[in-house]
Every structure is written in C-alpha cells, then in structure tokens.
Design a protein around this motif. Structure first.
Motif, PDB file in Angstrom:
ATOM      1  N   GLY A   1       0.825  -1.117   0.009  1.00 51.58           N
ATOM      2  CA  GLY A   1      -0.142  -0.111   0.120  1.00 51.58           C
ATOM      3  C   GLY A   1       0.810   1.424  -0.089  1.00 51.58           C
ATOM      4  N   PHE A   2       0.094   2.330  -0.504  1.00 48.80           N
ATOM      5  CA  PHE A   2       1.019   3.855  -0.450  1.00 48.80           C
ATOM      6  C   PHE A   2       0.935   4.195   1.071  1.00 48.80           C
ATOM      7  CE2 PHE A   2      -0.247   4.024  -4.974  1.00 48.80           C
ATOM      8  CZ  PHE A   2       0.628   3.403  -5.481  1.00 48.80           C
ATOM      9  N   LYS A   3       2.009   4.871   1.433  1.00 45.51           N
ATOM     10  CA  LYS A   3       1.951   5.153   2.805  1.00 45.51           C
ATOM     11  C   LYS A   3       2.460   6.634   3.066  1.00 45.51           C
ATOM     12  CE  LYS A   3       6.695   3.781   4.099  1.00 45.51           C
ATOM     13  NZ  LYS A   3       7.498   3.269   5.014  1.00 45.51           N
ATOM     14  N   ALA A   4       2.583   7.405   2.127  1.00 44.08           N
ATOM     15  CA  ALA A   4       2.993   8.679   2.453  1.00 44.08           C
ATOM     16  C   ALA A   4       1.803   9.761   2.831  1.00 44.08           C
ATOM     17  CB  ALA A   4       4.015   9.386   1.228  1.00 44.08           C
ATOM     18  N   VAL A   5       1.927  10.117   3.939  1.00 41.54           N
ATOM     19  CA  VAL A   5       0.926  11.084   4.452  1.00 41.54           C
ATOM     20  C   VAL A   5       0.627  12.262   3.650  1.00 41.54           C
ATOM     21  CG1 VAL A   5      -0.126  12.497   6.488  1.00 41.54           C
ATOM     22  CG2 VAL A   5       0.843  10.196   6.863  1.00 41.54           C
ATOM     23  N   GLY A   6       1.803  13.109   3.434  1.00 42.17           N
ATOM     24  CA  GLY A   6       1.606  14.320   2.722  1.00 42.17           C
ATOM     25  C   GLY A   6       1.172  13.979   1.220  1.00 42.17           C
ATOM     26  N   GLU A   7       1.735  13.020   0.621  1.00 45.07           N
ATOM     27  CA  GLU A   7       1.258  12.691  -0.728  1.00 45.07           C
ATOM     28  C   GLU A   7      -0.244  12.543  -1.008  1.00 45.07           C
ATOM     29  OE1 GLU A   7       2.617   9.099  -2.690  1.00 45.07           O
ATOM     30  OE2 GLU A   7       3.057  10.009  -4.393  1.00 45.07           O
ATOM     31  N   SER A   8      -0.728  11.634   0.152  1.00 43.76           N
ATOM     32  CA  SER A   8      -2.034  11.298   0.150  1.00 43.76           C
ATOM     33  C   SER A   8      -3.015  12.419   0.213  1.00 43.76           C
ATOM     34  CB  SER A   8      -2.501  10.335   1.379  1.00 43.76           C
ATOM     35  OG  SER A   8      -2.661  11.125   2.619  1.00 43.76           O
ATOM     36  N   VAL A   9      -2.513  13.470   0.781  1.00 40.31           N
ATOM     37  CA  VAL A   9      -3.309  14.757   0.607  1.00 40.31           C
ATOM     38  C   VAL A   9      -3.227  15.473  -0.558  1.00 40.31           C
ATOM     39  CG1 VAL A   9      -3.436  17.101   1.799  1.00 40.31           C
ATOM     40  CG2 VAL A   9      -2.752  15.185   3.340  1.00 40.31           C
ATOM     41  N   GLN A  10      -2.318  15.411  -1.361  1.00 43.68           N
ATOM     42  CA  GLN A  10      -2.301  15.905  -2.549  1.00 43.68           C
ATOM     43  C   GLN A  10      -2.888  15.047  -3.717  1.00 43.68           C
ATOM     44  OE1 GLN A  10      -1.124  18.985  -2.889  1.00 43.68           O
ATOM     45  NE2 GLN A  10      -0.276  18.534  -0.432  1.00 43.68           N
TER      46      GLN A  10
ATOM     47  N   PRO B   1      -5.588  12.141  -3.267  1.00 46.50           N
ATOM     48  CA  PRO B   1      -6.138  11.128  -2.608  1.00 46.50           C
ATOM     49  C   PRO B   1      -6.772  10.130  -3.377  1.00 46.50           C
ATOM     50  CG  PRO B   1      -7.437  13.438  -2.781  1.00 46.50           C
ATOM     51  CD  PRO B   1      -5.899  13.483  -3.276  1.00 46.50           C
ATOM     52  N   LEU B   2      -7.342  10.206  -4.646  1.00 46.86           N
ATOM     53  CA  LEU B   2      -7.809   9.140  -5.613  1.00 46.86           C
ATOM     54  C   LEU B   2      -6.658   8.009  -5.648  1.00 46.86           C
ATOM     55  CD1 LEU B   2      -9.808  11.160  -8.126  1.00 46.86           C
ATOM     56  CD2 LEU B   2     -10.485  10.213  -5.858  1.00 46.86           C
ATOM     57  N   LYS B   3      -5.419   8.627  -5.704  1.00 46.92           N
ATOM     58  CA  LYS B   3      -4.375   7.574  -6.081  1.00 46.92           C
ATOM     59  C   LYS B   3      -4.393   6.405  -4.996  1.00 46.92           C
ATOM     60  CE  LYS B   3       0.719   7.203  -6.271  1.00 46.92           C
ATOM     61  NZ  LYS B   3       1.961   8.018  -6.163  1.00 46.92           N
ATOM     62  N   TYR B   4      -4.535   7.159  -3.618  1.00 46.67           N
ATOM     63  CA  TYR B   4      -4.298   6.288  -2.451  1.00 46.67           C
ATOM     64  C   TYR B   4      -5.591   5.537  -2.034  1.00 46.67           C
ATOM     65  CZ  TYR B   4       0.034   8.002  -0.750  1.00 46.67           C
ATOM     66  OH  TYR B   4       1.428   8.278  -0.679  1.00 46.67           O
ATOM     67  N   TYR B   5      -6.831   6.061  -2.505  1.00 44.75           N
ATOM     68  CA  TYR B   5      -7.922   5.363  -2.220  1.00 44.75           C
ATOM     69  C   TYR B   5      -7.942   4.272  -3.324  1.00 44.75           C
ATOM     70  CZ  TYR B   5      -9.876   8.560   1.264  1.00 44.75           C
ATOM     71  OH  TYR B   5     -10.234   9.661   2.148  1.00 44.75           O
ATOM     72  N   ARG B   6      -7.885   4.503  -4.384  1.00 45.97           N
ATOM     73  CA  ARG B   6      -7.953   3.558  -5.640  1.00 45.97           C
ATOM     74  C   ARG B   6      -6.743   2.367  -5.154  1.00 45.97           C
ATOM     75  NH1 ARG B   6     -11.107   1.292  -8.670  1.00 45.97           N
ATOM     76  NH2 ARG B   6     -11.930   3.377  -9.466  1.00 45.97           N
ATOM     77  N   ASN B   7      -5.624   2.639  -5.037  1.00 48.36           N
ATOM     78  CA  ASN B   7      -4.452   1.624  -4.648  1.00 48.36           C
ATOM     79  C   ASN B   7      -4.736   0.917  -3.622  1.00 48.36           C
ATOM     80  OD1 ASN B   7      -1.703   0.415  -5.475  1.00 48.36           O
ATOM     81  ND2 ASN B   7      -1.348   1.156  -3.614  1.00 48.36           N
ATOM     82  N   ASN B   8      -4.891   1.749  -2.234  1.00 52.92           N
ATOM     83  CA  ASN B   8      -5.028   0.803  -0.899  1.00 52.92           C
ATOM     84  C   ASN B   8      -6.242   0.049  -0.822  1.00 52.92           C
ATOM     85  OD1 ASN B   8      -2.482   2.303  -0.610  1.00 52.92           O
ATOM     86  ND2 ASN B   8      -3.183   3.313   1.091  1.00 52.92           N
TER      87      ASN B   8
END
Ligand code: WQD
Length: 332
Positions: free
Chosen positions: A82-91, A93-100
């Motif tokens: 899973g992706f885990k960078a807090v700051g990147e997830s704020v920039q 979000p769709l990348k993080y929701y889709r992947n994780n």
C-alpha cells in the motif's frame, strides 16, 4: 505453514520476511517495487540463508493473485502492500483510495475463493487521530485527518465487516506507532529515494551529508522540550510482532486490533541528540514552524499485545539510532 507477504520487499515487509523465515515459516512474497528495490529479495535470502518464492506484481491484479494461490497452498496472509506517505495522500487522494482499497479488496476476494481466511493487516496508529489522552489504548475512538489514514481505517472496517459476515475469518489489525531502525546486518532498511517525509530517514540523510539541515517542525508543543513526542519502535521488534500475530490468526478465529509500540515517547530533539551521541556524528538542525496536521504527542499502551500475542518491544532508542545509521552507511 506457507505465508503470503504482500509488499514483501518494502521497509517493514522485508524485515517481516526475515523474521518469518527465521521462525521456520515458508513464505511467498509479492511486490511491484513501487516503493522498494528488486535487490531486497536477494538480501532477505542472504540474511536468512533460506530460499523463498517471489512474484513481481501488483496486488490490485487478481490474475497474479489467482496464480499465486493456484501455485501455492497459502495458509495465511500478511498484507503490507500500500502507499504510505501522508503528505502525498493529501495531494493525491484518489491515487491512495484506488490503490490501497483496490489492492485489499482484490486480495480478500481471491483469499475467499481459495478458502484462505487468515490475515494480518498492516494498520497504523494514525487511525487514532488526535487521542483524548495518553497512552493510547486499542479501544480509543478512531478518526483520521488525512486520506492515507482514512484508507487504513476503511480497511479495518472492511475487515471487521468481513468477520461479521463470516466468523470463520481470523484477522489481526496491527497498529504501528513509529517504526525506525534497520536489521543489524545493514543489508535491509529504510532508504527513501526522494526527500524523506519522516524524521529518522531525514536525520540519517543529514548525518551522511546528503541533506544540509534537519527542520524541526515546531518547539512550542505542550511537551517537555516543546518538540513532538512519538513512540519509536525498532523495525525488527515490529517484524517479530507480525510473527506472533500470524501464530495467533493460525490458531483461532476473530478480529482484533493490537498496538505495536514500545509504550515510551521520545521528542524530536531527544531522538536527534541520541542519534548524534551513539553514532558520534553531527546533525545540523533548525527550529521551524509546526507541520500542519501534526499532533503534539502520541505513544502506545502496549499491554494488549504483550498479554494476547506474548510480544513486547525489546530494542531501545540507542539501538534504533545505531542500526538506522549503520544501514545507510553501508548503502554508500
Ligand atoms: C515524527 C515527528 C514531526 C520530519 C507518520 C505517519 C504515520 C506513520 C509514521 C505510516 C513529528 C517531526 C518529522 C521532519 C520533524 N506512517 N519531524 N522534521 O508524523 O509521527 O507519523 O509516519 O504508517 O502514519 O503519520 O512521523 O516521522 O513524519 O514525524 O520535526 O523533517 O518528527 O513533527 O513530531 P509521524 P514523522
């Protein structure tokens, strides 16, 4: 017993593979190298002197998951990918929701098809949000302040609902505090390619001269020296906690969350000063403004893992600092 480790060449995943092999488990690992390097596969084998099966691939891809479960009788899964960078997830979000979320749903669907219903999930203390008091217990209120943390909490909810729908599942939710350090061999560890978000990798890059100065994000918190306090835990202790969690999920069914922390908090300046002292190296730092979203202090009540998993962290902050520096010095 054969364990599938998703994200097996990542920082925590690779250390978990080492401890699982050392404990006598057979493992199968999968990783797409989105945040790790292919040579980690060989390093795990070099450390343990053991072989294991590795698949390069994305956990979102059900074809490769079906291939893994067809070719191996998987008894349980540890899900790190899973992706885990807090700051990147704020920039993004769709990348993080889709992947994780996608990767987790694909994994759980294939596990169900192959009747493999035992999983250890890599969650995070970030699901506690701003804790009402300290130390943090597993029954504290859960809330998140960034998309990364929200994916972790959503996946915990998915797993809790899965157990309610079918109580033959056996699920351990491991809430990590702040993992740092590296295996004593110096062969595996945390070495982000880009500018680190987290404190220890930043300290190390300043120590070896790759970065010029550490910015300490605020010294006006309500803490002993004004800088942020966190529960740093040696990544090898954390990895050993996963072996204990696998033993638990293999034994019975249910769904339970466990704090994996030391129960002790250290401030930013305490960590920096300890690092400089044990490694006899200078780390230049400057005090700057607080980082938005940071909380003042966070550390675990680790009693439940001790009582239920028969696990507790053993390595101290000095060892964490020594091993972190030793690893990066060996990468030069
Ligand atoms: C620690 C302390 C900062 C960098 C995050 C995620 C959490 C988990 C661990 C994945 C804080 C200070 C930091 C710097 C600094 N990740 N700091 N200068 O924020 O506690 O937790 O990483 O699961 O989910 O939220 O860790 O290492 O970023 O910060 O002063 O350059 O160091 O303010 O007090 P954090 P961190």
């Amino acid at each position: 017993m054969k364990i599938l480790v998703t994200g097996g060449t990542g920082y925590i995943g690779s250390h978990a593979c080492v401890e699982l092999l050392n404990a006598g488990y057979e493992i199968v690992a999968i990783d797409n190298f989105s945040n790790s390097k292919p040579e980690v596969v060989q390093k795990i084998k070099e450390i343990t002197k053991k072989e294991f099966i590795f698949y390069e691939g994305d956990v979102c891809d059900k074809d490769i998951l079906n291939k893994i479960f067809k070719e191996n009788k998987i008894d349980a899964v540890i899900h790190f990918a899973g992706f885990k960078a807090v700051g990147e997830s704020v920039q993004k979000p769709l990348k993080y929701y889709r992947n994780n979320l996608d990767s987790t749903l694909s994994l759980l669907e294939v596990m169900t098809e192959f009747n493999c219903k035992k999983i250890v999930f890599s969650s995070s203390a970030t699901v506690y949000g701003q804790p009402k008091s300290l130390p943090i217990k597993e029954d504290f209120a859960l809330s998140t302040t960034n998309p990364y943390g929200s994916t972790k909490l959503m996946i915990e909810d998915i797993l809790r609902d899965l157990y309610i729908s079918d109580n033959t599942w056996s699920i351990a939710l491991l809430r990590y505090f702040n993992p740092i350090g590296a295996h004593e061999s110096g062969l595996i560890g945390e070495n982000p390619n880009d500018i680190p978000n987290n404190l220890m990798p930043y300290i190390v890059k300043v120590a070896i001269g790759q970065l010029e100065v550490l910015s300490v994000f605020g010294n006006d918190y309500d803490t002993p020296d004004g800088t942020g306090v966190r529960d740093y835990i040696h990544v090898v202790d954390l990895a050993k906690g996963h072996v204990k969690a696998i033993e638990k999920v293999l034994k019975d069914s249910g769904v339970d969350a466990y704090n994996l922390g030391t129960g002790k908090g250290y401030s930013v300046l305490e960590l920096v000063n300890t690092f400089m002292e044990v490694n006899d190296v200078k780390v230049k730092y400057q005090i700057v403004d607080r980082r938005p979203g940071d909380i003042a202090a966070c550390y675990a009540d680790a009693m439940k893992a001790k009582l239920v998993l028969n696990w507790q962290a053993e390595k101290d902050i000095k060892q964490m600092c020594k091993d972190a520096y030793n690893f990066v010095k060996k990468q030069k």
